[in-house]
Write an enzyme that holds these catalytic residues in place. Structure first.
Site, PDB file in Angstrom:
ATOM      1  N   ASP A 186      -5.781  30.923 -44.334  1.00 33.57           N
ATOM      2  CA  ASP A 186      -5.890  30.264 -42.657  1.00 33.57           C
ATOM      3  C   ASP A 186      -5.658  31.663 -41.601  1.00 33.57           C
ATOM      4  OD1 ASP A 186      -6.364  28.020 -43.984  1.00 33.57           O
ATOM      5  OD2 ASP A 186      -4.718  26.982 -42.961  1.00 33.57           O
ATOM      6  N   GLU A 220      -6.038  34.729 -42.064  1.00 40.40           N
ATOM      7  CA  GLU A 220      -6.850  35.699 -42.051  1.00 40.40           C
ATOM      8  C   GLU A 220      -7.974  35.106 -41.102  1.00 40.40           C
ATOM      9  OE1 GLU A 220      -7.899  38.261 -45.670  1.00 40.40           O
ATOM     10  OE2 GLU A 220      -6.696  36.452 -46.378  1.00 40.40           O
ATOM     11  N   PHE A 221      -8.420  33.741 -41.437  1.00 36.68           N
ATOM     12  CA  PHE A 221      -9.489  33.196 -41.133  1.00 36.68           C
ATOM     13  C   PHE A 221      -9.390  33.080 -39.326  1.00 36.68           C
ATOM     14  CE2 PHE A 221     -12.980  30.469 -40.745  1.00 36.68           C
ATOM     15  CZ  PHE A 221     -13.046  29.658 -39.810  1.00 36.68           C
ATOM     16  N   ASP A 222      -8.044  32.604 -38.975  1.00 35.19           N
ATOM     17  CA  ASP A 222      -7.970  32.463 -37.683  1.00 35.19           C
ATOM     18  C   ASP A 222      -7.971  33.804 -36.703  1.00 35.19           C
ATOM     19  OD1 ASP A 222      -5.619  30.031 -38.063  1.00 35.19           O
ATOM     20  OD2 ASP A 222      -7.416  29.907 -37.976  1.00 35.19           O
ATOM     21  N   SER A 266     -10.753  19.433 -33.449  1.00 40.15           N
ATOM     22  CA  SER A 266      -9.725  20.223 -33.954  1.00 40.15           C
ATOM     23  C   SER A 266      -8.652  20.404 -33.307  1.00 40.15           C
ATOM     24  CB  SER A 266     -10.434  21.826 -34.264  1.00 40.15           C
ATOM     25  OG  SER A 266      -9.744  22.596 -35.085  1.00 40.15           O
ATOM     26  N   GLU A 279       5.111  16.063 -34.903  1.00 39.70           N
ATOM     27  CA  GLU A 279       4.868  15.649 -36.285  1.00 39.70           C
ATOM     28  C   GLU A 279       4.752  16.687 -37.154  1.00 39.70           C
ATOM     29  OE1 GLU A 279       1.220  13.170 -36.059  1.00 39.70           O
ATOM     30  OE2 GLU A 279       2.043  12.453 -34.040  1.00 39.70           O
ATOM     31  N   LYS A 337       2.456  18.913 -39.803  1.00 38.72           N
ATOM     32  CA  LYS A 337       0.936  19.050 -39.869  1.00 38.72           C
ATOM     33  C   LYS A 337       0.679  18.778 -41.422  1.00 38.72           C
ATOM     34  CE  LYS A 337      -2.827  21.884 -38.264  1.00 38.72           C
ATOM     35  NZ  LYS A 337      -3.534  21.937 -39.678  1.00 38.72           N
ATOM     36  N   ASP A 354      -1.157  18.954 -44.781  1.00 37.15           N
ATOM     37  CA  ASP A 354      -2.187  19.887 -45.112  1.00 37.15           C
ATOM     38  C   ASP A 354      -3.101  18.919 -46.316  1.00 37.15           C
ATOM     39  OD1 ASP A 354      -3.720  22.009 -45.602  1.00 37.15           O
ATOM     40  OD2 ASP A 354      -2.471  23.174 -47.222  1.00 37.15           O
ATOM     41  N   ARG A 360     -14.201  13.842 -41.436  1.00 36.71           N
ATOM     42  CA  ARG A 360     -14.284  14.460 -40.383  1.00 36.71           C
ATOM     43  C   ARG A 360     -15.713  15.129 -40.513  1.00 36.71           C
ATOM     44  NH1 ARG A 360     -10.702  19.007 -37.495  1.00 36.71           N
ATOM     45  NH2 ARG A 360     -11.333  20.617 -38.857  1.00 36.71           N
ATOM     46  N   GLU A 376      -4.154  11.533 -42.144  1.00 40.22           N
ATOM     47  CA  GLU A 376      -4.614  12.598 -43.137  1.00 40.22           C
ATOM     48  C   GLU A 376      -4.351  12.208 -44.566  1.00 40.22           C
ATOM     49  OE1 GLU A 376      -5.316  15.529 -41.749  1.00 40.22           O
ATOM     50  OE2 GLU A 376      -5.038  17.320 -43.041  1.00 40.22           O
ATOM     51  N   TYR A 386      -2.027   9.200 -37.565  1.00 41.48           N
ATOM     52  CA  TYR A 386      -1.387  10.061 -36.761  1.00 41.48           C
ATOM     53  C   TYR A 386      -2.061   9.898 -35.322  1.00 41.48           C
ATOM     54  CZ  TYR A 386      -4.407  13.454 -38.855  1.00 41.48           C
ATOM     55  OH  TYR A 386      -5.686  13.994 -39.332  1.00 41.48           O
ATOM     56  N   LYS A 416       2.149  17.037 -29.731  1.00 41.75           N
ATOM     57  CA  LYS A 416       1.554  16.297 -28.705  1.00 41.75           C
ATOM     58  C   LYS A 416       2.124  15.794 -27.533  1.00 41.75           C
ATOM     59  CE  LYS A 416      -0.750  14.618 -32.847  1.00 41.75           C
ATOM     60  NZ  LYS A 416      -0.960  13.461 -34.021  1.00 41.75           N
ATOM     61  N   LYS A 461       1.482  26.832 -36.688  1.00 36.25           N
ATOM     62  CA  LYS A 461       1.279  26.999 -38.020  1.00 36.25           C
ATOM     63  C   LYS A 461       2.254  27.809 -38.639  1.00 36.25           C
ATOM     64  CE  LYS A 461      -3.570  25.907 -38.832  1.00 36.25           C
ATOM     65  NZ  LYS A 461      -4.816  26.360 -39.453  1.00 36.25           N
ATOM     66  N   CYS A 521     -10.552  41.613 -77.535  1.00 31.75           N
ATOM     67  CA  CYS A 521      -9.845  40.522 -77.467  1.00 31.75           C
ATOM     68  C   CYS A 521      -8.414  40.859 -77.926  1.00 31.75           C
ATOM     69  CB  CYS A 521     -10.151  39.414 -78.455  1.00 31.75           C
ATOM     70  SG  CYS A 521      -8.988  38.023 -78.736  1.00 31.75           S
ATOM     71  N   CYS A 526      -7.562  39.343 -81.373  1.00 31.63           N
ATOM     72  CA  CYS A 526      -8.416  39.647 -82.846  1.00 31.63           C
ATOM     73  C   CYS A 526      -9.247  40.694 -82.905  1.00 31.63           C
ATOM     74  CB  CYS A 526      -9.194  38.201 -82.889  1.00 31.63           C
ATOM     75  SG  CYS A 526     -10.636  38.017 -82.040  1.00 31.63           S
ATOM     76  N   CYS A 533     -13.644  35.510 -75.449  1.00 35.57           N
ATOM     77  CA  CYS A 533     -13.656  35.949 -77.038  1.00 35.57           C
ATOM     78  C   CYS A 533     -14.476  35.231 -78.017  1.00 35.57           C
ATOM     79  CB  CYS A 533     -12.387  36.006 -77.364  1.00 35.57           C
ATOM     80  SG  CYS A 533     -12.311  36.268 -79.056  1.00 35.57           S
ATOM     81  N   CYS A 561     -10.236  33.734 -84.481  1.00 30.72           N
ATOM     82  CA  CYS A 561      -9.394  34.277 -83.365  1.00 30.72           C
ATOM     83  C   CYS A 561      -8.094  33.138 -83.285  1.00 30.72           C
ATOM     84  CB  CYS A 561      -9.955  34.325 -82.038  1.00 30.72           C
ATOM     85  SG  CYS A 561      -9.070  34.933 -80.639  1.00 30.72           S
TER      86      CYS A 561
HETATM   87  P1  AMP Z   1      -7.033  22.594 -37.675  1.00 30.76           P
HETATM   88  O1  AMP Z   1      -7.835  22.010 -38.734  1.00 30.76           O
HETATM   89  O2  AMP Z   1      -6.169  23.606 -38.088  1.00 30.76           O
HETATM   90  O3  AMP Z   1      -8.029  22.626 -36.490  1.00 30.76           O
HETATM   91  O4  AMP Z   1      -6.020  21.414 -37.229  1.00 30.76           O
HETATM   92  C1  AMP Z   1      -6.438  20.151 -36.983  1.00 30.76           C
HETATM   93  C2  AMP Z   1      -6.323  19.283 -38.265  1.00 30.76           C
HETATM   94  O5  AMP Z   1      -4.948  19.011 -38.706  1.00 30.76           O
HETATM   95  C3  AMP Z   1      -6.694  17.802 -38.003  1.00 30.76           C
HETATM   96  O6  AMP Z   1      -8.077  17.547 -38.003  1.00 30.76           O
HETATM   97  C4  AMP Z   1      -5.737  16.976 -39.048  1.00 30.76           C
HETATM   98  O7  AMP Z   1      -6.917  16.999 -39.976  1.00 30.76           O
HETATM   99  C5  AMP Z   1      -4.983  17.730 -39.252  1.00 30.76           C
HETATM  100  N1  AMP Z   1      -3.555  17.136 -39.090  1.00 30.76           N
HETATM  101  C6  AMP Z   1      -2.582  17.254 -39.972  1.00 30.76           C
HETATM  102  N2  AMP Z   1      -1.386  16.776 -39.440  1.00 30.76           N
HETATM  103  C7  AMP Z   1      -1.490  16.068 -38.185  1.00 30.76           C
HETATM  104  C8  AMP Z   1      -0.929  15.531 -37.193  1.00 30.76           C
HETATM  105  N3  AMP Z   1       0.329  15.109 -37.511  1.00 30.76           N
HETATM  106  N4  AMP Z   1      -1.517  15.326 -36.113  1.00 30.76           N
HETATM  107  C9  AMP Z   1      -2.752  15.612 -36.011  1.00 30.76           C
HETATM  108  N5  AMP Z   1      -3.686  16.084 -36.817  1.00 30.76           N
HETATM  109  C10 AMP Z   1      -2.958  16.407 -37.968  1.00 30.76           C
HETATM  110 ZN    ZN Z   2     -10.180  36.733 -80.001  1.00 31.14          ZN
END
Ligand code: AMP
Ligand code: ZN
Length: 670
Positions: free
Chosen positions: A34, A36-38, A83, A113, A115, A117, A136, A173, A225, A288, A312, A406, A409, A424, A430
């Site tokens: 995440d 690296e992506f961000d 998001s 809260e 977050k 996963d 979503r 979630e 949530y 929030k 995060k 291998c 063997c 193998c 083997c």
């Molecule tokens: P992101 O995907 O990084 O943009 O984060 C947003 C996502 O976090 C939301 O779409 C939810 O799926 C997730 N999420 C997990 N926990 C919570 C929470 N307590 N409140 C709101 N979103 C949450």
């Molecule tokens: Zn083998």
């Protein structure tokens, strides 16, 4: 960077990020972290700010991400599923707090809260009953997964208490607890299925399954949530959380109300380490603004609310030294490299080994002997090496080279086109493959032979008593010799022989699973056995007949064909059959609901919006119809859904077989 270079860089980022979004949301198999992506997203959005002239509608900054899976009904969200803005550092949070205070003054509270996963879900309730559950998707529309969601025990189908409005939406979630994930993943590995990388992928893979009965077997949980109502019911988010808990929803008990950003920081620091004590994964904290009136004042950007942000946690990483790479040969011959590490503390556990997946991974890392490596423990249980610190490499260190033969063997390893894993091929000679196959055959989910364990199999193999699964059934002829081995008393030998004798009654589907055909796991074996009824029909089935079975794709069909082409496999089957094992399904009498389809034959193909193929099959059978395994002139109807194979369609057309929809089928039994 010159202007054309900037444009080129932006295009590259867009392409890359879209690909990662696809891997993440659609395949549920992220390839980068995440973080690296961000970072990439951040870079792109910075460039877009400086060069708005190059802003592209296809840019991931312009949409939430995600895509829609085709097999489910698509539903438009009444309120888009946005998001959250997110950050990895405290300064950004301070800036967030600053912006809020500028807009609404100092008099407000935050709800903090965890977050979770997992994957977000939107539930609609009507008159206190669960009406619909939608993923979503791309934020504006998602997949209707109501049937699957109804199997989640912590999501109420009808509400308790009072005070709710006739129709409302609630979001949360869906996730899987880690112990359940680990157990199910172990089963997948035993079944020769690809294990999921982490609980989130498992949860999302589960929610998108076609077979709800299968979903029900995989325990999912859900924390709610967000509550959305047209009519105002509460003044604040905190109040709504309390209320929905009383209606029967699962709300996380760790949520807190904070008076200021300092208290938020305390909460963040508390969970920084404590998160490893939870039974589920979190990847941060969500903050929030509590009051709904203040949320309204703050409003939204195109992508996310201005009144909320996610903090995060960075994945935990640590440096250690690679001691050596070893190679494990599995029951199917797959050779997996494992990094043995100098033990190091990470995320609350001692890490000694890390997975290297396959040969490509060693190349990607450019791994050398005794390298200093960076190990990360994210959502995955098995830590992985994310990078090598090349600066610390000893001069003259040799590259790690994946073996060509291998390690057990000595056979030359082979790799199928398009696959990353080397195998193998010497399945007959083997040792870990021979032993692994017999161990699989006797395992609980296959023949479930009492009085016989994995270690005994290994010992019998070493002493020359076992080489093929069929040898189990002649062990009784050697009972005197077995008694000579230490550790085996007369009683345990007799116990074992009785267990082996009893296993002859094990149903066909388990015998089929026990054969250990690549990609034929427990569920697949069940489906194939139910469809073909006996081993001879399976042995003689064509590729098309095999793929016409629900959930049997090209890869599995191919593997079955290869397996049954091998004379020594057929020889084993013959031997087992002569020992009295079950190679036919017992016919279960179907209780008929009507005779409306009697004497009529059907084939079901493609995917359907409202029913799974299994359900349609059942509908046909309880009304007296018969399912055929291949298209022929004897076939009366082809029930066709979406994405049916063109070859089938052509064949049906050629033979003049009427092609009907699921609705037309249902009309026939009205
Ligand atoms: P992101 O995907 O990084 O943009 O984060 C947003 C996502 O976090 C939301 O779409 C939810 O799926 C997730 N999420 C997990 N926990 C919570 C929470 N307590 N409140 C709101 N979103 C949450
Ligand atoms: Zn083998």
């Amino acid at each position: 960077m010159s202007i054309p270079e900037i444009k080129e860089r932006m295009d590259k980022l867009i392409k890359e990020l879209n690909q990662h979004n696809y891997s993440y949301y659609v395949l549920a198999q992220p390839v980068i972290s995440d973080l690296e992506f961000d970072k990439k997203l951040e870079e792109l959005s910075e460039l877009e700010k400086q060069h708005p002239e190059f802003l592209d509608a296809d840019s991931p900054t312009q949409k939430v991400g995600g895509d829609i899976t085709k097999v489910f009904k698509t539903v438009k969200h009444k309120y888009p599923m946005l998001s959250l803005g997110n950050t990895y550092n405290e300064q950004d949070l301070k800036d967030f707090d600053e912006r809020i205070r500028k807009a609404i003054g100092d008099d407000f509270e935050y709800v903090c809260e965890l977050k979770f996963d997992g994957l977000s879900i939107s539930l609609t309730y009507q008159d206190g009953k669960l009406l619909r559950a939608v993923t979503r998707g791309d934020g504006t529309k998602g997949d209707d997964v109501t049937k699957n969601v109804k199997t989640i025990r912590t999501i109420p189908r009808s509400l308790k208490g009072s005070g709710f409005v006739p129709e409302f939406e609630i979001r949360g979630e869906v996730f899987m607890h880690r112990p359940a994930f680990e157990k199910l993943n172990r089963e997948r590995i035993e079944n020769d299925e690809i294990p999921f990388a982490n609980p989130r992928n498992f949860a999302s893979g589960t929610l998108k399954m076609q077979d709800s009965a299968e979903v029900a077997k995989r325990p999912l949980d859900c924390f709610m949530y967000f509550l959305y109502t047209d009519k105002k019911l509460f003044n604040s988010h905190w109040e709504s959380l309390t209320a929905v808990k009383n209606w029967g929803f699962h709300v996380c008990e760790h949520n807190v109300l904070c008076k200021n950003i300092e208290e938020v920081f305390e909460f963040i620091r508390l969970w920084q380490n404590k998160r490893f004590e939870l039974s589920y994964d979190i990847d941060g904290i969500v903050i929030k603004v509590n009051s709904y009136a203040q949320q309204n004042e703050l409003g939204f950007t195109a992508k996310s609310p201005r009144w909320a942000i996610a903090y995060k946690y960075k994945a935990q990483e640590v440096e250690t030294v690679l001691e050596k790479v070893t190679y494990q040969v599995g029951r199917t011959g797959a050779v997996t490299p494992v990094a043995n590490l100098k033990p190091v503390q990470l995320a609350g556990t001692t890490v000694k080994r890390a997975t290297l997946h396959n040969a490509n991974e060693i190349i990607r890392l450019d791994l050398h002997e005794k390298d200093t490596v960076l190990v990360e423990k994210g959502g995955e249980i098995i830590p992985k090496i994310i990078a090598v610190n090349a600066e610390k490499r000893k001069p003259g260190a040799l590259k790690i080279i994946y073996p060509e033969i291998c390690p057990e063997c000595g056979s030359n390893l082979i790799r199928q086109e398009g696959e990353a894993v080397f195998y193998c091929p010497n399945d007959e000679g083997c040792p870990p493959q021979i032993v692994g196959k017999i161990q699989h055959f006797i395992s609980r989910k296959a023949m479930n032979i009492e009085g016989l364990g994995s270690e005994t199999i290994e010992s019998f193999y070493r002493h020359g008593f076992l080489e093929h699964i069929s040898d189990l059934y002649i062990l009784h002829e050697k009972s005197d010799q077995l008694k000579q081995l230490d550790r085996f008393g007369e009683r345990s030998i007799n116990n074992m022989l009785e267990g082996i004798e009893r296993s002859k009654q094990t149903p066909f589907e388990k015998v089929l699973f026990g054969l250990g055909i690549r990609y034929v796991g427990e569920t697949v074996a069940k489906k194939i056995a139910a469809h073909f009824k006996n081993i001879d029909s399976i042995i003689n089935a064509s590729f098309e007949e095999l793929t016409s079975v629900d959930e049997i794709g090209d890869r599995i069909a191919q593997s079955l064909l290869v397996y049954f082409k091998e004379p020594r496999h057929l020889e084993q089957i013959e031997k087992l059959r002569s020992h009295g094992l079950q190679f036919e399904s017992e016919d279960i009498e179907i209780e008929l609901k009507s005779n409306k389809l009697s004497d009529k034959t059907f084939i079901i193909s493609g995917v359907f919006e409202k029913y799974s193929r299994e359900e349609l099959k059942e509908i046909i059978e309880i009304n007296g119809g018969k399912i055929l395994s291949s298209i022929s002139s004897k076939l009366n109807y082809l029930v066709a859904g979406d994405n049916m194979g063109p070859a089938k369609l052509e064949k049906a057309n050629k033979l003049g077989v009427p092609i009907i929809s699921d609705e037309e089928l249902l009309a026939m039994i009205l």
